[in-house]
Design a protein around this motif. Structure first.
Motif, mmCIF file in Angstrom:
data_model
loop_
_atom_site.group_PDB
_atom_site.id
_atom_site.type_symbol
_atom_site.label_atom_id
_atom_site.label_comp_id
_atom_site.label_asym_id
_atom_site.label_seq_id
_atom_site.Cartn_x
_atom_site.Cartn_y
_atom_site.Cartn_z
ATOM 1 N N SER A 112 0.824 -1.205 0.000
ATOM 2 C CA SER A 112 0.000 0.000 0.000
ATOM 3 C C SER A 112 0.856 1.252 0.000
ATOM 4 N N ALA A 143 2.616 1.523 -3.395
ATOM 5 C CA ALA A 143 1.646 1.929 -4.409
ATOM 6 C C ALA A 143 1.323 3.415 -4.289
ATOM 7 N N MET A 144 1.256 3.953 -3.052
ATOM 8 C CA MET A 144 0.993 5.375 -2.870
ATOM 9 C C MET A 144 2.148 6.212 -3.397
ATOM 10 N N TRP A 145 3.360 5.775 -3.114
ATOM 11 C CA TRP A 145 4.536 6.517 -3.618
ATOM 12 C C TRP A 145 4.556 6.529 -5.147
ATOM 13 N N ALA A 188 1.986 6.216 -7.131
ATOM 14 C CA ALA A 188 0.880 7.029 -7.625
ATOM 15 C C ALA A 188 1.240 8.512 -7.602
ATOM 16 N N GLN A 195 0.382 15.361 2.624
ATOM 17 C CA GLN A 195 0.622 14.126 1.879
ATOM 18 C C GLN A 195 0.965 12.962 2.817
ATOM 19 N N TYR A 202 -0.583 9.065 3.009
ATOM 20 C CA TYR A 202 0.212 7.836 3.121
ATOM 21 C C TYR A 202 -0.292 6.960 4.268
ATOM 22 N N GLY A 223 -3.937 5.266 3.411
ATOM 23 C CA GLY A 223 -3.996 4.075 2.558
ATOM 24 C C GLY A 223 -4.039 2.775 3.350
ATOM 25 N N VAL A 283 -4.746 10.647 -7.463
ATOM 26 C CA VAL A 283 -4.037 9.620 -6.681
ATOM 27 C C VAL A 283 -5.028 8.581 -6.165
ATOM 28 N N GLN A 285 -3.543 4.958 -7.211
ATOM 29 C CA GLN A 285 -3.016 4.103 -6.142
ATOM 30 C C GLN A 285 -3.759 2.774 -6.016
ATOM 31 N N ILE A 290 -2.631 0.446 -8.882
ATOM 32 C CA ILE A 290 -1.282 -0.103 -8.639
ATOM 33 C C ILE A 290 -1.322 -1.130 -7.513
ATOM 34 N N LEU A 291 -2.104 -0.827 -6.452
ATOM 35 C CA LEU A 291 -2.213 -1.771 -5.328
ATOM 36 C C LEU A 291 -2.822 -3.094 -5.781
#
Length: 638
Positions: A25, A28-30, A32, A47, A51, A54, A110, A114, A117-118
């Motif tokens: 997670s 994936a956030m980074w 995104a 931000q 993080y 998520g 995002v 995210q 990607i996750l």
């Protein structure tokens, strides 16, 4: 390392997977943020809150969806679908929060990037975990072809991903439109190329995934595989699959019916259950092969009570336990009464019939093993002849409406005591039915000059029953398992064969069609050579016959010589021109027999010889009673 991970406790495995998802997670956030801002990202300000948001959202959703109850090495398409739904719910929550909050420096896109990607990361972790933990088959010596590229074959292939003892090499299918296609990357081939395919792929096993195909088609397929040195197995039938008793991964030895060489004779349902509903039914020999199958089919026809009679305590316990379990499951509602008794004890049988008053009696109790009866002739005659006489006498006395005797093809021109004794038992029923006077020395009321048998007596004659006690099929299977040799009495010995189910259905239908004194037999097709059965079983076990032409074969076949009283060829009919019945495959025979007055007189010396175990006198008496019986008067030994 794989073994070490698999040995972890369940809690440790879950903690590892949760930690993996939390890291996914964050990564994936980074990714995104980096993709949205078009440069490597380092979080600042609010931000950092995103993080933390998520994993905080993802973990409860994933737990609720059951992602941490799945076992990685058994992950399938259903688990991946569940993962997709869980991530979709998480993504909806994340995107909604970002849309409402409108945090400075946090792009709303995002919330879309995210979760996508996750999903790729979590799904990939499950797939990689399955691939790595499941590993390759440990034993690749079992190289399998699945015959049948339908739904059953595809399900079996999917289930085999977790069966490490088999390596799937391909599919076979009769449909030319499927040839050349693939199922999950496995090629489908035409069975026309089977010999080359088996040799090229070094196939050791063929699985018939054809639960709905006809018996005739299965037999054709098995014959086509007979020349290949492969082991042939089968999936269960559709009824077993649907009931949940077995699954598509329950590979079985070939059904006994697959060795029959003909389609099983279907029953006429109207005949099968005719008159049994609400009745009290008695089955002698209820724990035997035929008797137990009779009981299984009788309870399905709705009788009020089933009397299970057998002299073997264990056999009686086994059949009663089985039928009682079916009753507990709601399969039937019949009252079951297990009764230990021998048909040679008339007082015990009379007591049973006096108490329960059976409407129908199916008499399957008999000694049927030819060499055993030949070596114990007195006991064989007492049980087969006088046990039947006892049952008929008591059926008449207590007013049973139907009495069906289970007979044998060995009663036709017999060469052994067993066959001769069964023919005498048949004559007892024929003679009593035809008699115009009451049997057993009953006194006629004044003014009565004729007598009509109140019980419909009938006989059912059939050949060898596949899978019954003493059958060659279980014997050959045991001998193949131990490496042989397979023992066959003579190269040319042939027998008629039928299945246990066919035999039981024939008995029940005969009882429904009986008019009195009837002798029924089944059109069983052509007789089968026992040697051919032995060779076919060896071939379908993936082995080869060892003989002079093939000295390197796996299993030898030995000829032991005909046993005492054994015939090369069996027959079903003494006379000619059997009559048709309402069933297209069941015939009615009318055969000669001794009048009751003569038969009754001849039974006295036979009984005395049997009680004294005077084998010579016993065989002389049988030869006078049974046309064509020529006994060997030399005493036989086991």
């Amino acid at each position: 390392m794989r073994s070490a991970i698999l040995s972890w406790p369940r809690s440790a495995k879950r903690f590892f997977v949760v930690s993996l998802d939390l890291c996914a997670s964050l990564i994936a956030m980074w990714l995104a943020f980096s993709l949205r801002l078009d440069s490597p990202h380092w979080p600042t300000g609010l931000q950092w809150l995103v993080y933390g948001l998520g994993p905080t959202l993802a973990l409860p959703v994933f737990i609720r969806a059951g992602l941490y109850r799945a076992i990685f090495r058994y992950t399938g398409i259903a688990a991946l679908i569940t993962t997709g739904r869980a991530v979709a719910l998480y993504g909806a929550l994340l995107f909604s929060i970002l849309m409402v909050a409108q945090w400075e420096g946090v792009p709303r896109s995002v919330g879309v990037l995210q979760p996508i990607i996750l999903l790729l990361m979590v799904g990939s972790s499950r797939a990689l975990g399955w691939f790595w933990l499941a590993g390759k088959p440990r034993n690749t010596s079992h190289r399998l072809l699945i015959y049948g590229a339908g739904s059953a074959g595809a399900q079996t292939a999917a289930a085999m991903q977790n069966m490490r003892q088999y390596q799937l090499m391909g599919f076979l299918d009769d449909d030319p439109n499927k040839a050349g296609s693939t199922i999950n990357g496995v090629r489908v081939s035409s069975p026309n190329n089977l010999p080359e395919l088996i040799q090229q792929l070094k196939v050791t096993d063929v699985l018939l995934a054809l639960p709905s195909t006809t018996r005739q088609r299965r037999h054709e397929i098995i014959q086509s595989l007979g020349s290949a040195a492969v082991r042939v197995r089968t999936l269960p039938g559709l009824s077993d699959l649907a009931s949940g008793r077995v699954s598509v991964t329950d590979f079985q030895e070939l059904d006994i019916e697959d060795l029959l060489g003909r389609e099983s004779v279907a029953p006429l349902l109207d005949l099968l259950g005719n008159g049994l509903a609400g009745q009290v039914v008695l089955v002698t020999g209820a724990g035997g092969s035929i008797g137990s199958e009779l009981c299984r089919q009788i309870v399905n026809e709705g009788p009020a009570k089933l009397l299970l009679v057998d002299h073997s305590e264990y056999a009686l316990y086994a059949v009663h336990h089985e039928l009682q379990a079916l009753r507990d499951q709601g399969t039937h509602t019949c009252e079951l009464v297990p009764l230990l008794a021998s048909v040679v004890n008339p007082h015990r049988i009379a007591d049973i019939c006096r108490k329960h008053r059976p409407d129908s009696i199916y008499h399957a109790a008999a000694y049927k093993h030819v060499p055993m009866v030949e070596a114990n002739a007195g006991e064989g005659v007492l049980n087969n002849v006088f046990g039947t006489l006892n049952m008929v006498r008591i059926a008449l006395e207590y007013g049973a409406r139907n009495f069906v005797l289970v007979s044998t093809d060995k009663a036709v021109r017999p060469t052994n005591v067993m066959g001769a004794s069964k023919r005498v038992a048949e004559q007892v029923l024929q003679a009593i039915t035809a008699s115009k006077l009451p049997p057993f020395d009953k006194v006629l009321p004044e003014g009565v000059v004729t007598w009509s048998c109140p019980t419909r007596l009938s006989m059912v004659r059939f050949g060898n029953v596949l899978g019954s006690s003493g059958s060659v099929i279980p014997l050959f299977r045991r001998q193949i398992t131990t490496g042989g040799p397979l023992t066959v009495t003579h190269p040319e010995v042939t027998r008629y064969f039928m299945t246990i189910s066919e035999a039981a259905q024939l008995v029940l239908q005969a009882g429904a069609m009986a008019e009195g004194g009837d002798l029924f037999l089944l059109d069983m097709g052509e007789p089968i050579r026992i040697l051919d059965v032995a060779k076919r079983m060896v071939a379908l076990s993936g082995l080869t016959v060892r003989d002079a032409e093939h000295p390197q074969g796996d299993i030898a076949i030995e000829f032991t010589g005909l046993r005492p009283g054994e015939k090369l060829y069996e027959e079903l009919l003494i006379g000619d021109n059997p009559l048709a019945t309402t069933h297209p495959r069941i015939r009615r025979a009318r055969e000669e027999f001794c009048p009751w007055s003569e038969l009754q007189a001849a039974l006295q010396p036979l009984q005395e010889a049997a009680n004294a175990n005077d084998e010579a006198a016993l065989k002389r008496s049988l030869s006078l009673l049974v046309r064509g019986y020529k006994p060997d008067l030399v005493k036989t030994q086991c």
